[in-house]
Design a protein around this motif. Sequence first.
Motif, mmCIF file in Angstrom:
data_model
loop_
_atom_site.group_PDB
_atom_site.id
_atom_site.type_symbol
_atom_site.label_atom_id
_atom_site.label_comp_id
_atom_site.label_asym_id
_atom_site.label_seq_id
_atom_site.Cartn_x
_atom_site.Cartn_y
_atom_site.Cartn_z
ATOM 1 N N SER A 21 0.850 -1.189 0.000
ATOM 2 C CA SER A 21 0.000 0.000 0.000
ATOM 3 C C SER A 21 0.880 1.231 0.000
ATOM 4 O O SER A 21 1.996 1.214 0.534
ATOM 5 N N CYS A 22 0.372 2.291 -0.582
ATOM 6 C CA CYS A 22 1.086 3.571 -0.599
ATOM 7 C C CYS A 22 0.059 4.665 -0.421
ATOM 8 O O CYS A 22 -0.788 4.863 -1.300
ATOM 9 N N ALA A 23 0.151 5.366 0.698
ATOM 10 C CA ALA A 23 -0.814 6.410 1.011
ATOM 11 C C ALA A 23 -0.155 7.778 0.916
ATOM 12 O O ALA A 23 0.947 7.994 1.441
ATOM 13 N N ALA A 24 -0.842 8.688 0.255
ATOM 14 C CA ALA A 24 -0.362 10.059 0.127
ATOM 15 C C ALA A 24 -1.030 10.917 1.182
ATOM 16 O O ALA A 24 -2.212 10.757 1.483
ATOM 17 N N SER A 25 -0.250 11.841 1.735
ATOM 18 C CA SER A 25 -0.799 12.753 2.720
ATOM 19 C C SER A 25 -0.284 14.153 2.461
ATOM 20 O O SER A 25 0.779 14.338 1.867
ATOM 21 N N GLY A 26 -1.032 15.152 2.936
ATOM 22 C CA GLY A 26 -0.648 16.537 2.743
ATOM 23 C C GLY A 26 -1.805 17.336 2.167
ATOM 24 O O GLY A 26 -2.937 16.872 2.120
ATOM 25 N N VAL A 48 7.288 -1.203 -12.481
ATOM 26 C CA VAL A 48 6.526 -2.428 -12.231
ATOM 27 C C VAL A 48 5.122 -2.285 -12.813
ATOM 28 O O VAL A 48 4.677 -3.116 -13.601
ATOM 29 N N ALA A 49 4.437 -1.214 -12.416
ATOM 30 C CA ALA A 49 3.063 -1.014 -12.873
ATOM 31 C C ALA A 49 2.673 0.436 -12.657
ATOM 32 O O ALA A 49 3.168 1.081 -11.723
ATOM 33 N N THR A 50 1.802 0.930 -13.519
ATOM 34 C CA THR A 50 1.265 2.269 -13.350
ATOM 35 C C THR A 50 -0.250 2.235 -13.506
ATOM 36 O O THR A 50 -0.807 1.316 -14.119
ATOM 37 N N ILE A 51 -0.890 3.260 -12.956
ATOM 38 C CA ILE A 51 -2.341 3.365 -13.056
ATOM 39 C C ILE A 51 -2.709 4.835 -13.156
ATOM 40 O O ILE A 51 -2.187 5.667 -12.407
ATOM 41 N N THR A 52 -3.584 5.154 -14.098
ATOM 42 C CA THR A 52 -4.048 6.519 -14.232
ATOM 43 C C THR A 52 -5.152 6.785 -13.212
ATOM 44 O O THR A 52 -5.672 5.866 -12.561
ATOM 45 N N ARG A 53 -5.512 8.045 -13.108
ATOM 46 C CA ARG A 53 -6.581 8.389 -12.181
ATOM 47 C C ARG A 53 -7.880 7.662 -12.562
ATOM 48 O O ARG A 53 -8.667 7.293 -11.700
ATOM 49 N N GLY A 54 -8.066 7.458 -13.836
ATOM 50 C CA GLY A 54 -9.274 6.784 -14.315
ATOM 51 C C GLY A 54 -9.218 5.269 -14.236
ATOM 52 O O GLY A 54 -10.210 4.601 -14.533
ATOM 53 N N GLY A 55 -8.048 4.732 -13.871
ATOM 54 C CA GLY A 55 -7.958 3.298 -13.671
ATOM 55 C C GLY A 55 -7.289 2.513 -14.781
ATOM 56 O O GLY A 55 -7.215 1.279 -14.708
ATOM 57 N N ARG A 71 -6.144 1.482 -7.155
ATOM 58 C CA ARG A 71 -6.079 2.708 -6.371
ATOM 59 C C ARG A 71 -7.444 3.064 -5.823
ATOM 60 O O ARG A 71 -8.471 2.670 -6.373
ATOM 61 N N ASP A 72 -7.408 3.829 -4.751
ATOM 62 C CA ASP A 72 -8.615 4.382 -4.140
ATOM 63 C C ASP A 72 -8.419 5.894 -4.129
ATOM 64 O O ASP A 72 -7.672 6.416 -3.289
ATOM 65 N N ASN A 73 -9.040 6.578 -5.063
ATOM 66 C CA ASN A 73 -8.831 8.025 -5.183
ATOM 67 C C ASN A 73 -9.325 8.773 -3.945
ATOM 68 O O ASN A 73 -8.756 9.792 -3.570
ATOM 69 N N ALA A 74 -10.363 8.278 -3.316
ATOM 70 C CA ALA A 74 -10.893 8.945 -2.123
ATOM 71 C C ALA A 74 -9.902 8.883 -0.965
ATOM 72 O O ALA A 74 -9.884 9.769 -0.105
#
Length: 121
Positions: A21-26, A48-55, A71-74
């Motif tokens: 998991s990788c969580a962004a904060s700020g 390894v892998a990428t994902i756009t905002r749209g999935g 990803r979980d955009n929320a």
Amino acid sequence: QVQLVESGGGWVQPGGSLRLSCAASGSIFRIYGMGWYRQAPGKQRELVATITRGGSTKYADSVKGRFTISRDNAKNTVYLQMNSLKFEDTAVYSCNADRILLMDDRSLEVWGQGTLVTVSS
């Protein structure tokens, strides 16, 4: 200050699974592309892998069919489900956000510090 913090690394036997998991904060308004990269000892960092905002997703050939990025955009969080792990998957895995739009309209690219995945018997 914007941070990406990875978790979920560790030791696993060949054939096993791990979920990173990788969580962004700020002061984040929006995160665009996110991804996972890895660097094995003595080797260059590789995607390894990428994902756009749209999935939409992309994978390195070496992990296709075994790894799944989501990803979980929320929650401003990206995940990497790793199955059927192999010795050669041993590496430090780092997450990346290629563009984070901040509340003050600035944009940043941000890297996490990395989490070690060791595949060993």
